[in-house]
Scaffold this motif. Structure first.
Motif, PDB file in Angstrom:
ATOM      1  N   VAL A   8       0.849  -1.195   0.000  1.00 15.97           N
ATOM      2  CA  VAL A   8       0.000   0.000   0.000  1.00 15.97           C
ATOM      3  C   VAL A   8       0.885   1.245   0.000  1.00 15.97           C
ATOM      4  N   SER A   9       1.931   1.233   0.806  1.00 13.63           N
ATOM      5  CA  SER A   9       2.868   2.363   0.837  1.00 13.63           C
ATOM      6  C   SER A   9       3.548   2.560  -0.511  1.00 13.63           C
ATOM      7  N   ALA A  10       3.928   1.457  -1.157  1.00 14.45           N
ATOM      8  CA  ALA A  10       4.574   1.549  -2.474  1.00 14.45           C
ATOM      9  C   ALA A  10       3.608   2.111  -3.514  1.00 14.45           C
ATOM     10  N   LEU A  11       2.348   1.677  -3.478  1.00 18.21           N
ATOM     11  CA  LEU A  11       1.348   2.202  -4.413  1.00 18.21           C
ATOM     12  C   LEU A  11       1.142   3.696  -4.190  1.00 18.21           C
ATOM     13  N   ARG A  12       1.095   4.097  -2.941  1.00 15.06           N
ATOM     14  CA  ARG A  12       0.916   5.518  -2.628  1.00 15.06           C
ATOM     15  C   ARG A  12       2.159   6.328  -3.013  1.00 15.06           C
ATOM     16  N   ALA A  13       3.334   5.765  -2.784  1.00 12.24           N
ATOM     17  CA  ALA A  13       4.572   6.467  -3.139  1.00 12.24           C
ATOM     18  C   ALA A  13       4.668   6.674  -4.653  1.00 12.24           C
ATOM     19  N   ALA A  14       4.073   5.765  -5.415  1.00 10.56           N
ATOM     20  CA  ALA A  14       4.055   5.892  -6.875  1.00 10.56           C
ATOM     21  C   ALA A  14       2.920   6.811  -7.338  1.00 10.56           C
ATOM     22  N   ASP A  15       2.187   7.393  -6.387  1.00  9.56           N
ATOM     23  CA  ASP A  15       1.023   8.246  -6.672  1.00  9.56           C
ATOM     24  C   ASP A  15      -0.052   7.506  -7.457  1.00  9.56           C
ATOM     25  N   ALA A  16      -0.121   6.189  -7.273  1.00  8.02           N
ATOM     26  CA  ALA A  16      -1.073   5.373  -8.022  1.00  8.02           C
ATOM     27  C   ALA A  16      -2.472   5.374  -7.406  1.00  8.02           C
ATOM     28  N   VAL A  17      -2.601   5.829  -6.174  1.00  6.40           N
ATOM     29  CA  VAL A  17      -3.913   5.886  -5.525  1.00  6.40           C
ATOM     30  C   VAL A  17      -4.347   7.344  -5.496  1.00  6.40           C
ATOM     31  N   GLN A  18      -5.442   7.624  -6.195  1.00  2.00           N
ATOM     32  CA  GLN A  18      -5.918   8.999  -6.330  1.00  2.00           C
ATOM     33  C   GLN A  18      -7.360   9.099  -5.852  1.00  2.00           C
ATOM     34  N   PHE A  19      -7.711  10.264  -5.365  1.00  2.00           N
ATOM     35  CA  PHE A  19      -9.059  10.484  -4.853  1.00  2.00           C
ATOM     36  C   PHE A  19      -9.732  11.615  -5.615  1.00  2.00           C
ATOM     37  N   GLY A  20     -11.023  11.463  -5.842  1.00  2.00           N
ATOM     38  CA  GLY A  20     -11.802  12.424  -6.610  1.00  2.00           C
ATOM     39  C   GLY A  20     -13.016  11.711  -7.173  1.00  2.00           C
ATOM     40  N   GLU A  21     -13.462  12.126  -8.337  1.00  2.00           N
ATOM     41  CA  GLU A  21     -14.592  11.484  -9.020  1.00  2.00           C
ATOM     42  C   GLU A  21     -14.057  10.878 -10.314  1.00  2.00           C
ATOM     43  N   PHE A  22     -14.156   9.551 -10.434  1.00  2.00           N
ATOM     44  CA  PHE A  22     -13.574   8.855 -11.576  1.00  2.00           C
ATOM     45  C   PHE A  22     -14.587   7.924 -12.217  1.00  2.00           C
ATOM     46  N   GLU A  23     -14.572   7.879 -13.551  1.00  2.00           N
ATOM     47  CA  GLU A  23     -15.369   6.901 -14.282  1.00  2.00           C
ATOM     48  C   GLU A  23     -14.498   5.670 -14.495  1.00  2.00           C
ATOM     49  N   LEU A  24     -15.068   4.504 -14.253  1.00  2.00           N
ATOM     50  CA  LEU A  24     -14.326   3.256 -14.381  1.00  2.00           C
ATOM     51  C   LEU A  24     -14.634   2.589 -15.719  1.00  2.00           C
ATOM     52  N   SER A  25     -13.785   1.659 -16.113  1.00  2.00           N
ATOM     53  CA  SER A  25     -13.917   1.029 -17.434  1.00  2.00           C
ATOM     54  C   SER A  25     -15.231   0.273 -17.600  1.00  2.00           C
ATOM     55  N   HIS A  26     -15.797  -0.220 -16.513  1.00  2.80           N
ATOM     56  CA  HIS A  26     -17.061  -0.958 -16.629  1.00  2.80           C
ATOM     57  C   HIS A  26     -18.277  -0.031 -16.642  1.00  2.80           C
ATOM     58  N   GLY A  27     -18.027   1.283 -16.587  1.00  2.00           N
ATOM     59  CA  GLY A  27     -19.114   2.250 -16.682  1.00  2.00           C
ATOM     60  C   GLY A  27     -19.531   2.868 -15.364  1.00  2.00           C
ATOM     61  N   GLY A  28     -19.105   2.298 -14.261  1.00  2.00           N
ATOM     62  CA  GLY A  28     -19.439   2.863 -12.955  1.00  2.00           C
ATOM     63  C   GLY A  28     -18.535   4.030 -12.609  1.00  2.00           C
ATOM     64  N   THR A  29     -18.810   4.625 -11.458  1.00  2.00           N
ATOM     65  CA  THR A  29     -17.967   5.714 -10.978  1.00  2.00           C
ATOM     66  C   THR A  29     -17.415   5.350  -9.607  1.00  2.00           C
ATOM     67  N   SER A  30     -16.367   6.051  -9.218  1.00  2.56           N
ATOM     68  CA  SER A  30     -15.721   5.774  -7.944  1.00  2.56           C
ATOM     69  C   SER A  30     -15.120   7.056  -7.391  1.00  2.56           C
ATOM     70  N   GLU A  31     -15.003   7.092  -6.067  1.00  2.41           N
ATOM     71  CA  GLU A  31     -14.371   8.233  -5.403  1.00  2.41           C
ATOM     72  C   GLU A  31     -12.865   8.058  -5.277  1.00  2.41           C
ATOM     73  N   TYR A  32     -12.373   6.906  -5.725  1.00  4.88           N
ATOM     74  CA  TYR A  32     -10.924   6.696  -5.755  1.00  4.88           C
ATOM     75  C   TYR A  32     -10.564   5.951  -7.031  1.00  4.88           C
ATOM     76  N   TYR A  33      -9.310   6.077  -7.407  1.00  3.75           N
ATOM     77  CA  TYR A  33      -8.828   5.451  -8.633  1.00  3.75           C
ATOM     78  C   TYR A  33      -7.437   4.908  -8.369  1.00  3.75           C
ATOM     79  N   VAL A  34      -7.185   3.714  -8.858  1.00  2.97           N
ATOM     80  CA  VAL A  34      -5.850   3.135  -8.769  1.00  2.97           C
ATOM     81  C   VAL A  34      -5.290   3.138 -10.188  1.00  2.97           C
TER      82      VAL A  34
END
Length: 175
Positions: A8-34
């Motif tokens: 989890v720390s490595a993913l965060r250090a790579a800035d791979a975990v982001q927060f906001g409003e995101f559309e996902l590939s399956h059509g849904g939305t999420s408040e976070y994005y990896v």
């Protein structure tokens, strides 16, 4: 600190975990994005993922990277573990060999699917189906992030055990 916390720390250090409003590939939305491209192109993060995956496979395993995101993960893990890998395309290409599975795969060969993120699990299931159609035996999938939105259950319905390095809960609890 646990291996999950380290990742989890490595993913965060790579800035791979982001927060906001995101559309996902399956059509849904999420408040976070990896962002798989950020963690797959960060050498420290990719190395940590490959080492964690390598610890979860046998030396006689063949890996299958799901195109596109699973390919660098499969390549790095195969290198780390000294095992072969193949690439499972979303669809057969219309030129050259027109293969859906790229690389050497023997009939009955045991293959472990490698995927970046599981949301619904459909892309992993599609890869499993293609691999089985090509003669492989597929019972396991290694996933970097399980978004806990049905992927594990869908894979189980297809006879595939999913092992995730981290879950959405792990990522969100660390915030």
């Amino acid at each position: 600190m646990s291996a999950t916390d380290d990742l989890v720390s490595a993913l965060r250090a790579a800035d791979a975990v982001q927060f906001g409003e995101f559309e996902l590939s399956h059509g849904g939305t999420s408040e976070y994005y990896v962002d798989k491209y950020l963690f797959e192109t960060d050498p420290e993060c990719l190395s940590a993922i490959a080492a964690a995956f390598a610890d979860r496979i046998d030396e006689d395993t063949t890996l299958a990277g799901v195109a596109l995101g699973g390919v660098p993960l499969a390549a790095a893990t195969a290198t780390e573990a000294g095992v072969p890998y193949v690439i499972a395309r979303k669809q057969a290409k219309e030129y050259g060999t027109a293969n859906r599975i790229e690389g050497r795969l023997d009939d009955g060969e045991e293959v472990v699917v490698v995927e970046d993120i599981a949301t619904t699990g459909q892309s992993a299931v599609d890869a499993v189906d293609a691999l089985r159609d090509a003669g492989a035996t597929v019972n396991r999938a290694l996933i970097v992030v399980d978004r806990e939105e049905g992927g594990r259950e869908l894979l189980a319905e297809h006879g595939v055990e999913m092992a995730a390095l981290v879950t959405a809960s792990d990522l969100l609890d660390a915030e």
